[in-house]
Design a protein around this motif. Structure first.
Motif, short mmCIF file in Angstrom:
data_model
loop_
_atom_site.label_atom_id
_atom_site.label_comp_id
_atom_site.label_asym_id
_atom_site.label_seq_id
_atom_site.Cartn_x
_atom_site.Cartn_y
_atom_site.Cartn_z
N PHE A 147 15.76 -5.08 9.51
CA PHE A 147 16.51 -4.69 10.70
C PHE A 147 16.51 -3.33 11.07
CE2 PHE A 147 20.83 -3.18 12.23
CZ PHE A 147 20.72 -3.96 13.54
N LEU A 148 16.57 -2.42 10.02
CA LEU A 148 16.72 -1.13 10.38
C LEU A 148 15.27 -0.76 10.74
CD1 LEU A 148 18.75 0.21 7.31
CD2 LEU A 148 19.55 -0.04 9.59
N THR A 149 14.05 -1.07 10.34
CA THR A 149 12.74 -0.60 10.59
C THR A 149 12.17 -1.61 11.75
OG1 THR A 149 11.64 -1.71 8.80
CG2 THR A 149 12.75 0.48 8.39
N ARG A 150 12.71 -2.53 11.92
CA ARG A 150 11.87 -3.61 12.88
C ARG A 150 10.66 -3.89 12.27
NH1 ARG A 150 13.63 -1.44 18.90
NH2 ARG A 150 15.85 -1.18 18.58
N GLY A 151 10.64 -4.01 10.81
CA GLY A 151 9.41 -4.53 10.21
C GLY A 151 8.12 -3.37 10.01
N GLY A 152 8.48 -2.05 10.45
CA GLY A 152 7.32 -1.10 10.70
C GLY A 152 7.38 -0.31 9.55
N ASP A 153 6.68 0.68 9.54
CA ASP A 153 6.60 1.93 8.71
C ASP A 153 7.51 2.97 9.07
OD1 ASP A 153 5.04 0.12 7.28
OD2 ASP A 153 3.15 1.54 7.55
N VAL A 154 8.01 3.96 8.21
CA VAL A 154 8.51 5.10 8.71
C VAL A 154 7.77 6.14 7.86
CG1 VAL A 154 10.71 6.57 8.39
CG2 VAL A 154 10.81 4.04 8.63
N SER A 155 7.07 7.17 8.74
CA SER A 155 6.26 8.07 8.14
C SER A 155 6.62 9.50 8.80
CB SER A 155 4.66 7.96 8.31
OG SER A 155 4.64 7.42 9.65
N GLY A 156 5.88 10.61 8.35
CA GLY A 156 6.03 11.83 8.84
C GLY A 156 6.97 12.93 8.01
N PHE A 157 6.67 13.16 7.04
CA PHE A 157 7.40 13.93 6.18
C PHE A 157 6.88 15.15 5.79
CE2 PHE A 157 7.99 9.45 4.34
CZ PHE A 157 9.28 9.14 5.36
N PRO A 158 7.57 16.19 5.32
CA PRO A 158 7.17 17.60 4.95
C PRO A 158 6.05 17.64 4.13
CG PRO A 158 9.72 17.37 4.90
CD PRO A 158 8.97 16.08 5.15
N ALA A 159 5.10 18.69 4.13
CA ALA A 159 3.97 18.66 3.49
C ALA A 159 4.39 19.16 2.09
CB ALA A 159 3.11 19.75 4.15
N PHE A 160 5.49 19.90 1.85
CA PHE A 160 5.86 20.15 0.54
C PHE A 160 6.17 19.00 -0.61
CE2 PHE A 160 9.98 20.26 2.50
CZ PHE A 160 10.76 19.62 1.68
N LEU A 161 6.27 17.65 0.15
CA LEU A 161 6.46 16.43 -0.64
C LEU A 161 5.24 16.13 -1.38
CD1 LEU A 161 8.97 14.25 1.35
CD2 LEU A 161 9.45 15.75 -0.81
N GLN A 162 4.06 16.70 -0.84
CA GLN A 162 2.70 15.96 -1.25
C GLN A 162 2.41 16.31 -2.59
OE1 GLN A 162 -0.59 17.54 0.87
NE2 GLN A 162 -0.99 15.51 1.56
N PRO A 163 2.95 17.44 -3.50
CA PRO A 163 2.70 17.48 -4.89
C PRO A 163 3.66 16.73 -5.74
CG PRO A 163 3.04 19.61 -3.96
CD PRO A 163 3.30 18.68 -2.74
N LEU A 164 4.81 16.04 -5.13
CA LEU A 164 5.68 15.23 -5.93
C LEU A 164 4.79 13.90 -6.20
CD1 LEU A 164 8.45 14.61 -7.12
CD2 LEU A 164 9.05 13.78 -4.93
N GLY A 165 3.87 13.34 -5.12
CA GLY A 165 3.10 12.17 -5.07
C GLY A 165 1.75 12.69 -5.66
N HIS A 166 1.19 13.54 -5.33
CA HIS A 166 -0.32 13.51 -5.89
C HIS A 166 -0.45 15.21 -6.57
CE1 HIS A 166 -1.10 10.54 -2.86
NE2 HIS A 166 -0.40 10.80 -2.12
N GLY A 167 0.42 15.89 -6.80
CA GLY A 167 0.21 17.20 -7.54
C GLY A 167 0.03 17.17 -8.92
N SER A 168 -0.51 18.30 -9.50
CA SER A 168 -0.43 18.39 -10.92
C SER A 168 -0.34 19.77 -11.40
CB SER A 168 -2.03 18.27 -11.35
OG SER A 168 -2.53 16.73 -10.93
N ILE A 169 0.36 19.77 -12.60
CA ILE A 169 0.58 20.92 -13.19
C ILE A 169 0.04 21.08 -14.57
CG2 ILE A 169 2.61 22.37 -14.35
CD1 ILE A 169 4.43 20.91 -12.47
#
Length: 331
Positions: A147-169
């Motif tokens: 209902f909230l998304t009408r079956g679609g995706d929500v996207s467009g987030f800040p670039a600084f979130l990328q390391p949380l999903g793809h980064g390495s230390i």
């Protein structure tokens, strides 16, 4: 050969025997089938794909130990991700700052924990079956999300979130670090804290636990609250990894989390199970999927293999139980 297997089983211990044998078997079979299997690329892929599934498995583990189930884990994760995404969008979307993400993550974890609180209260005070309660919550969260998304995706987030999903230390994936941290917390909770002891007591015999002075209602509410919070952490990791949120994302993970618990030696009726063997079982399942992928198999075949493996594990556990019973009877 039997003597060698018995020595390996003794070395690994009763908890790790099943996952340990499975890990050795997968490594041997796929290394012979594909020379690329034992490569850095394969293990790097596993390291980045494992965390979201692992976090959802931890969310499933606690309810299973009480003799219950949480069928709403994937939709709880997605609703928590949507909550975080909504806060980010309210603060500029791709231009949102770290504080907006911190606030969104807190609210997302709160929403996940709230869904767990509701399930825990219903299960604890009405004694309704956890499958029915969590199924109802799953349907509610799915409908709410659609209902909230009408079956679609929500996207467009800040670039600084990328390391949380793809980064390495230092070459170590950040999402995997989050998973290992959560595994250690769950391990300490179940082995060193009163809540862990009470969880095992309820899973073994809830009536006996109640007569022993355990506040079973409070424990069940806490178990499902923590399960919901862990789902939310998984949802936030998925948001960062895919840079989008969708209500139906990860639906197939539900089967795999249950399979990982059982393959890791968790009693499906509750009362017995450890975190570390479940983590090893997760690695086995992810390696199995990667091995099939290297051999050119379709991803849907991997899902089918996981289903067959779940049935096989249940049959083998039943056979092992019958063998032990007959052996004791003869003795």
């Amino acid at each position: 050969m039997t003597a060698i297997l018995n020595r390996i089983k003794t070395a690994l211990g009763p908890d790790m025997a099943g996952p340990g044998f499975a890990l050795i078997a997968v490594l041997i079979v796929f290394s012979l089938a594909s020379p690329q299997f034992l490569s850095r690329a394969t293990f790097g892929s596993v390291a980045f794909q494992l965390p979201e599934l692992g976090l959802l498995t931890l969310a499933m583990l606690l309810p299973v130990l009480t003799g219950g189930l949480n069928l709403a884990i994937t939709f709880t994760a997605n609703i928590a991700g949507l909550t975080t995404a909504w806060v980010l969008q309210q603060h500029g979307g791709a231009d949102a700052g770290p504080f907006a993400f911190f606030l969104g993550a807190l609210l997302g974890i709160g929403v996940g924990a709230l869904s767990g609180v509701v399930m825990g209260l219903v299960i604890a005070y009405t004694r309704a079956h956890p499958i029915l309660v969590s199924l109802s919550m799953m349907i509610f969260l799915r409908g709410l999300g659609e209902f909230l998304t009408r079956g679609g995706d929500v996207s467009g987030f800040p670039a600084f979130l990328q390391p949380l999903g793809h980064g390495s230390i230092l070459g170590f994936p950040v999402p995997l670090m989050v998973l290992i941290g959560c595994v250690l917390i769950w391990h300490l909770l179940l082995t060193r804290m009163k809540l862990g002891f009470n969880t095992y007591m309820i899973g073994s015999n809830i009536e006996a636990a109640r007569y022993s002075g355990v506040n079973t209602r409070k424990t069940l509410v806490l178990v499902y609250t923590l399960s919901g919070a862990m789902c939310a952490i998984a949802g936030i990791i998925m948001l960062a990894r895919f840079n989008s949120v969708r209500v139906g994302h990860g639906e197939s993970y539900l089967l795999i989390t249950v399979l990982a618990c059982f393959l890791g030696g968790v009693n499906p009726f509750g009362g017995f199970g450890r975190v570390i063997p479940v983590f090893v079982a997760l690695v086995v399942l992810q390696l199995l999927a990667s091995g099939l992928n290297l051999m050119g198999a379709n991803q849907h075949l991997a899902t089918a293999v996981w289903g067959i493996l779940l049935i096989t594990v249940m049959i083998l556990r039943f056979a092992a139980g019958q063998f032990t019973f007959l052996k004791r009877k003869k003795g």
